[in-house]
Scaffold this motif. Structure first.
Motif, PDB file in Angstrom:
ATOM      1  N   LEU A  16       9.602  44.295  57.860  1.00  0.00           N
ATOM      2  CA  LEU A  16      11.058  44.721  57.590  1.00  0.00           C
ATOM      3  C   LEU A  16      11.449  45.647  58.655  1.00  0.00           C
ATOM      4  CD1 LEU A  16      10.704  45.493  53.411  1.00  0.00           C
ATOM      5  CD2 LEU A  16      12.003  43.375  54.981  1.00  0.00           C
ATOM      6  N   SER A  17      10.796  46.137  59.417  1.00  0.00           N
ATOM      7  CA  SER A  17      11.369  47.058  60.319  1.00  0.00           C
ATOM      8  C   SER A  17      12.173  46.141  61.574  1.00  0.00           C
ATOM      9  CB  SER A  17      10.113  47.621  61.319  1.00  0.00           C
ATOM     10  OG  SER A  17       9.240  46.647  62.034  1.00  0.00           O
ATOM     11  N   THR A  18      11.831  44.720  61.660  1.00  0.00           N
ATOM     12  CA  THR A  18      12.749  43.837  62.412  1.00  0.00           C
ATOM     13  C   THR A  18      14.190  44.114  61.969  1.00  0.00           C
ATOM     14  OG1 THR A  18      10.987  42.436  62.611  1.00  0.00           O
ATOM     15  CG2 THR A  18      13.103  41.752  63.323  1.00  0.00           C
ATOM     16  N   SER A  19      14.520  44.308  60.800  1.00  0.00           N
ATOM     17  CA  SER A  19      15.887  44.324  59.957  1.00  0.00           C
ATOM     18  C   SER A  19      16.511  45.764  60.447  1.00  0.00           C
ATOM     19  CB  SER A  19      15.901  44.451  58.316  1.00  0.00           C
ATOM     20  OG  SER A  19      15.379  45.354  58.116  1.00  0.00           O
ATOM     21  N   ILE A  20      15.854  46.685  60.744  1.00  0.00           N
ATOM     22  CA  ILE A  20      16.281  47.916  61.375  1.00  0.00           C
ATOM     23  C   ILE A  20      16.692  47.787  62.905  1.00  0.00           C
ATOM     24  CG2 ILE A  20      15.599  50.279  61.962  1.00  0.00           C
ATOM     25  CD1 ILE A  20      14.116  50.211  59.623  1.00  0.00           C
ATOM     26  N   ILE A  21      15.966  47.164  63.538  1.00  0.00           N
ATOM     27  CA  ILE A  21      16.116  46.719  65.090  1.00  0.00           C
ATOM     28  C   ILE A  21      17.461  46.023  64.836  1.00  0.00           C
ATOM     29  CG2 ILE A  21      15.112  45.811  66.939  1.00  0.00           C
ATOM     30  CD1 ILE A  21      12.560  46.517  66.229  1.00  0.00           C
TER      31      ILE A  21
ATOM     32  N   ILE B 222      27.998  37.721  65.308  1.00  0.00           N
ATOM     33  CA  ILE B 222      27.589  37.206  63.792  1.00  0.00           C
ATOM     34  C   ILE B 222      26.750  36.186  63.762  1.00  0.00           C
ATOM     35  CG2 ILE B 222      28.595  36.857  61.513  1.00  0.00           C
ATOM     36  CD1 ILE B 222      30.656  38.749  62.070  1.00  0.00           C
ATOM     37  N   ALA B 223      27.094  34.953  64.555  1.00  0.00           N
ATOM     38  CA  ALA B 223      26.389  33.619  64.376  1.00  0.00           C
ATOM     39  C   ALA B 223      25.094  34.202  64.946  1.00  0.00           C
ATOM     40  CB  ALA B 223      26.981  32.706  65.303  1.00  0.00           C
ATOM     41  N   GLY B 224      24.743  34.889  65.815  1.00  0.00           N
ATOM     42  CA  GLY B 224      23.280  35.618  66.290  1.00  0.00           C
ATOM     43  C   GLY B 224      22.800  36.154  65.403  1.00  0.00           C
ATOM     44  N   VAL B 225      23.402  36.970  64.615  1.00  0.00           N
ATOM     45  CA  VAL B 225      22.778  37.895  63.440  1.00  0.00           C
ATOM     46  C   VAL B 225      22.206  36.859  62.556  1.00  0.00           C
ATOM     47  CG1 VAL B 225      23.323  39.599  61.727  1.00  0.00           C
ATOM     48  CG2 VAL B 225      24.108  39.948  64.016  1.00  0.00           C
ATOM     49  N   PHE B 226      23.161  36.022  62.181  1.00  0.00           N
ATOM     50  CA  PHE B 226      22.818  35.132  61.015  1.00  0.00           C
ATOM     51  C   PHE B 226      21.418  34.176  61.269  1.00  0.00           C
ATOM     52  CE2 PHE B 226      27.257  34.844  59.048  1.00  0.00           C
ATOM     53  CZ  PHE B 226      26.785  35.821  58.379  1.00  0.00           C
ATOM     54  N   PHE B 227      21.381  33.729  62.473  1.00  0.00           N
ATOM     55  CA  PHE B 227      20.231  32.628  63.067  1.00  0.00           C
ATOM     56  C   PHE B 227      19.130  33.618  63.186  1.00  0.00           C
ATOM     57  CE2 PHE B 227      17.870  30.218  65.824  1.00  0.00           C
ATOM     58  CZ  PHE B 227      17.803  28.911  65.286  1.00  0.00           C
ATOM     59  N   THR B 228      19.252  35.052  63.616  1.00  0.00           N
ATOM     60  CA  THR B 228      17.977  35.644  63.724  1.00  0.00           C
ATOM     61  C   THR B 228      17.308  35.944  62.712  1.00  0.00           C
ATOM     62  OG1 THR B 228      19.064  36.781  65.892  1.00  0.00           O
ATOM     63  CG2 THR B 228      17.207  37.898  65.033  1.00  0.00           C
ATOM     64  N   VAL B 229      18.373  36.425  61.505  1.00  0.00           N
ATOM     65  CA  VAL B 229      17.952  36.600  60.226  1.00  0.00           C
ATOM     66  C   VAL B 229      17.062  35.404  59.573  1.00  0.00           C
ATOM     67  CG1 VAL B 229      18.627  37.185  57.879  1.00  0.00           C
ATOM     68  CG2 VAL B 229      19.488  38.343  59.700  1.00  0.00           C
ATOM     69  N   CYS B 230      17.606  34.194  59.770  1.00  0.00           N
ATOM     70  CA  CYS B 230      16.959  33.108  59.194  1.00  0.00           C
ATOM     71  C   CYS B 230      15.902  32.860  59.788  1.00  0.00           C
ATOM     72  CB  CYS B 230      17.997  31.952  59.736  1.00  0.00           C
ATOM     73  SG  CYS B 230      19.522  32.004  58.793  1.00  0.00           S
ATOM     74  N   THR B 231      15.598  33.108  61.212  1.00  0.00           N
ATOM     75  CA  THR B 231      14.384  32.849  62.074  1.00  0.00           C
ATOM     76  C   THR B 231      13.329  33.963  61.538  1.00  0.00           C
ATOM     77  OG1 THR B 231      15.732  32.305  63.961  1.00  0.00           O
ATOM     78  CG2 THR B 231      13.185  32.753  64.097  1.00  0.00           C
ATOM     79  N   GLU B 232      13.704  35.124  61.160  1.00  0.00           N
ATOM     80  CA  GLU B 232      12.812  36.023  60.923  1.00  0.00           C
ATOM     81  C   GLU B 232      12.287  35.745  59.423  1.00  0.00           C
ATOM     82  OE1 GLU B 232      11.199  38.710  62.235  1.00  0.00           O
ATOM     83  OE2 GLU B 232      12.057  37.835  64.184  1.00  0.00           O
TER      84      GLU B 232
ATOM     85  N   SER C  40      22.036  36.681  49.900  1.00  0.00           N
ATOM     86  CA  SER C  40      20.611  37.314  49.804  1.00  0.00           C
ATOM     87  C   SER C  40      20.004  36.272  48.857  1.00  0.00           C
ATOM     88  CB  SER C  40      20.554  38.651  48.927  1.00  0.00           C
ATOM     89  OG  SER C  40      21.079  39.626  49.649  1.00  0.00           O
ATOM     90  N   ILE C  41      20.510  35.489  47.796  1.00  0.00           N
ATOM     91  CA  ILE C  41      19.989  34.522  47.015  1.00  0.00           C
ATOM     92  C   ILE C  41      19.762  33.251  47.980  1.00  0.00           C
ATOM     93  CG2 ILE C  41      20.467  32.861  45.192  1.00  0.00           C
ATOM     94  CD1 ILE C  41      22.213  35.096  43.518  1.00  0.00           C
ATOM     95  N   SER C  42      20.657  33.018  48.865  1.00  0.00           N
ATOM     96  CA  SER C  42      20.416  31.811  49.545  1.00  0.00           C
ATOM     97  C   SER C  42      19.280  32.090  50.638  1.00  0.00           C
ATOM     98  CB  SER C  42      21.644  31.616  50.469  1.00  0.00           C
ATOM     99  OG  SER C  42      22.830  31.289  49.531  1.00  0.00           O
ATOM    100  N   LEU C  43      19.112  33.243  50.809  1.00  0.00           N
ATOM    101  CA  LEU C  43      18.026  33.740  51.858  1.00  0.00           C
ATOM    102  C   LEU C  43      16.649  33.710  51.096  1.00  0.00           C
ATOM    103  CD1 LEU C  43      18.145  34.615  54.927  1.00  0.00           C
ATOM    104  CD2 LEU C  43      17.979  36.935  54.380  1.00  0.00           C
ATOM    105  N   SER C  44      16.836  34.303  49.867  1.00  0.00           N
ATOM    106  CA  SER C  44      15.568  34.165  49.039  1.00  0.00           C
ATOM    107  C   SER C  44      15.011  32.673  48.747  1.00  0.00           C
ATOM    108  CB  SER C  44      15.857  34.875  47.609  1.00  0.00           C
ATOM    109  OG  SER C  44      16.024  36.185  47.861  1.00  0.00           O
TER     110      SER C  44
END
Length: 608
Positions: free
Chosen positions: A362-367, A386-396, A470-474
């Motif tokens: 989860l430390s990646t989310s802080i970064i 924002i597209a980069g944020v979403f894709f990075t979150v997806c990847t992680e 968050s539900i979609s990510l879960s």
């Protein structure tokens, strides 16, 4: 009347490996015979040792006569008091203690035995009867004072005794122990053998001079009512290099060489027959080591005699022996419940280790939050950010979920094979419990991961948008775990399992919609978890954005719909349900393939 297990003409063979896989062979494959026409018997009160050089077939013979070998490569006749006994029946009335234990170190002795008791023997048995049965066995084996100790703190000898206790819960008539003294010092090895002697009733007088009836209880009351005195058991052990004291503790020995019996009889008979054959053991020599040495050096030596004292079992004597159907097996849903409870205990006692792993993840989310904290929708550059944020979150999330379970089965394979082999639970119940145990973690980490990023980046979205994202990510995390379980089930080699996922990960990553415009791939893109997740997050966020800052004289994406079109994402309400359907198909298909792969491996490798 004594209870006697007899095996006749037992043979077991396996095909030899081919020299090359690409050559087509016209002739039948060669086979290697591990056991060759072996006969023998063991009665209640006997403590029998199977002895031989390495590779002689000791463990295979033990597994064969205990009916733990599956498949059609095993031939022979098995009877108890002259009545045929099947594999399932033999499993119910006997216990098998493997050479290497498969115990969970963080459980206590009492918790481990209670778990076995709940699963294997009766779903209707009261808590009181369970505790009485466990207490009686622990007292008999000298483990009562360690009942609340964790298994990881036990010595080697105590772990061997705990393995015995596990099998004694059902009060079996026969015990089969694969090298119970291996890995122990001479003192603890002797203590284990003395425990086996006690279970056989050797060295103590029985009130009825050894006469008792064998009957499998048909009700929980009969089975679990504490008995005043346990009946003597028939125990067969495979032994490697026993000491002289251990050798003299056995009532009978079976000497084998290359899958054939060379001698079977009492220790006194062994001395006489070797002496008659011209081989006298020196005074200062361990007798069993001498016998194994002679057998290895004399390939033509055969001391087996055909005048075995075979007891005649008439129809009247058979009447006291009956095996009824197993009515106490726990139903599937309760198997899953008990497995979940055991997993919860293990997780709770490994809380620090799991917390550190989750913290690092989860430390990646802080970064990410620090890198994108100044992003806002006042300019066109925010779209790419924002597209980069979403894709990075997806990847992680996808990679984190995938690799958290990709070796879920490899470390547990000995435990899985043994417990499913003993029919404690079905493999499907174990698989379901393992999957269900991971789902809460997937939701928790997804909500926290996105929450840290969402709170720091100026997304200009509502709290409801955060919940829906968050539900979609879960759901993506759960589907990614299914992908990981699929790889874990199909490829159980821990050293190879991570490499096999790399090419598939690369393909799905390219199809994710960030590195490549997938507008010309209308169907193929939906096999990518990265695309499904990226589209779900993007749709739920951008559909609420009506205006995006734009400088005059430039080509701009003026609202969320333009952004979705630009990245080849759907814009209609059906988009999110299509992504959810994709997650669901991934979940079902991947778990089905993973379970079938794991089942195929367990059946192929055997249960012991």
């Amino acid at each position: 009347m004594a209870v006697t297990l007899r095996w006749e003409g037992v043979s077991y063979s396996i095909p030899r490996k081919r020299d090359s896989w690409w050559r087509i062979r016209r002739k039948a494959p060669e086979v290697r015979r591990i056991l060759d026409d072996i006969s023998g018997e063991v009665s209640s009160g006997d403590l029998v040792a199977i002895v031989g050089a390495s590779g002689a077939g000791k463990t295979t013979l033990l597994a064969a006569i205990s009916r733990r070998i599956r498949g059609n490569k095993l031939a022979g006749k098995f009877t108890i008091n002259a009545r045929d006994v099947g594999r399932d029946e033999m499993t119910r009335i006997s216990g098998f203690v493997p050479q290497s234990d498969s115990l969970i170190d963080v459980l206590t002795i009492e918790e481990h035995l209670m778990f076995i008791c709940q699963l294997k023997y009766s779903r209707k048995m009261g808590q009181f009867h369970r505790k009485v049965t466990i207490r009686k066995i622990l007292t008999e084996l000298g483990l009562h004072s360690l009942a609340t100790s964790r298994i990881g703190t036990l010595s080697g000898g105590e772990r061997k005794k705990l393995n015995l206790a596990t099998e004694l819960l059902g009060e079996p008539f026969f015990l089969f122990c694969d090298e119970p003294t291996t890995g122990l010092d001479s003192f603890n090895a002797l203590m284990v053998i003395k425990t086996l002697k006690k279970l056989c009733g050797i060295g103590r007088e029985s009130r009825d001079n050894g006469n008792f009836e064998m009957e499998i209880a048909t009700s929980e009351t009969e089975l679990w009512e504490p008995r005043q005195e346990s009946f003597p058991k028939g125990i067969v052990c495979s032994i490697h290099q026993p000491s002289s004291d251990i050798f003299h503790s056995f009532s009978q020995i079976i000497l084998i060489r290359e899958g054939r019996v060379v001698f079977q009889g009492s220790t006194a008979e062994a001395k006489d027959q070797f002496h008659e054959a011209g081989f006298t053991c020196p005074e200062d020599y361990n007798p069993i080591e001498y016998y194994v040495k002679i057998v290895a050096e004399q390939p033509d030596l055969n001391l087996i005699q055909q005048q075995c004292q075979m007891e005649d079992f008439s129809e009247g004597s058979q009447g006291s022996f009956r095996i009824t159907a197993d009515t106490s097996r726990t139903i599937w849903i309760l198997q899953v419940f008990y497995l979940l409870r055991r997993s919860f205990i293990v997780t709770r006692r490994s809380f620090l280790e799991i917390s550190i792993q989750s913290g690092i993840y989860l430390s990646t989310s802080i970064i990410l939050a620090l890198l994108y904290r100044n992003v806002n929708l006042n300019s066109q550059t925010a779209v790419q950010d924002i597209a980069g944020v979403f894709f990075t979150v997806c990847t992680e999330i996808i990679f984190g979920s995938l690799y958290s379970v990709i070796i879920a089965f490899s470390p547990q394979l000995p435990l899985i094979r043994r417990e499913t082999g003993e029919r404690l639970f079905s493999l499907s119940a174990f698989y379901a419990a393992t999957v269900l145990m991971q789902i809460p973690r997937a939701f928790l980490e997804s909500f926290i991961f996105l929450g840290v990023v969402y709170a720091s980046v100026d997304f200009s979205g509502s709290f409801l948008t955060y919940i829906l994202m968050s539900i979609s990510l879960s759901l993506s995390s759960v589907a990614s775990m299914a992908y990981g379980f699929m790889i874990a089930g199909v490829c159980v080699n821990e050293n190879f399992v991570q490499e096999i996922s790399v090419p598939f990960d690369t393909i799905m990553l390219i199809l994710g919609g960030f590195y490549m415009n997938v507008i010309n791939l209308p169907y193929v893109k939906y096999i990518s978890l990265f695309y499904l997740t990226n589209e779900a997050l993007s749709w739920q966020f951008w559909r609420e954005i009506d205006t995006i800052g734009c400088s005059e004289g430039t080509t701009c994406l003026r609202n969320g719909t333009d952004v979705l079109d630009f990245y080849s994402f759907g814009t209609t309400p059906a988009t999110i349900w299509r992504d959810y359907l994709g997650f669901g198909l991934w979940f079902i298909i991947a778990h089905l393939v993973g379970f079938l792969g794991l089942r195929s491996y367990v059946r192929k490798e055997g249960f012991y």
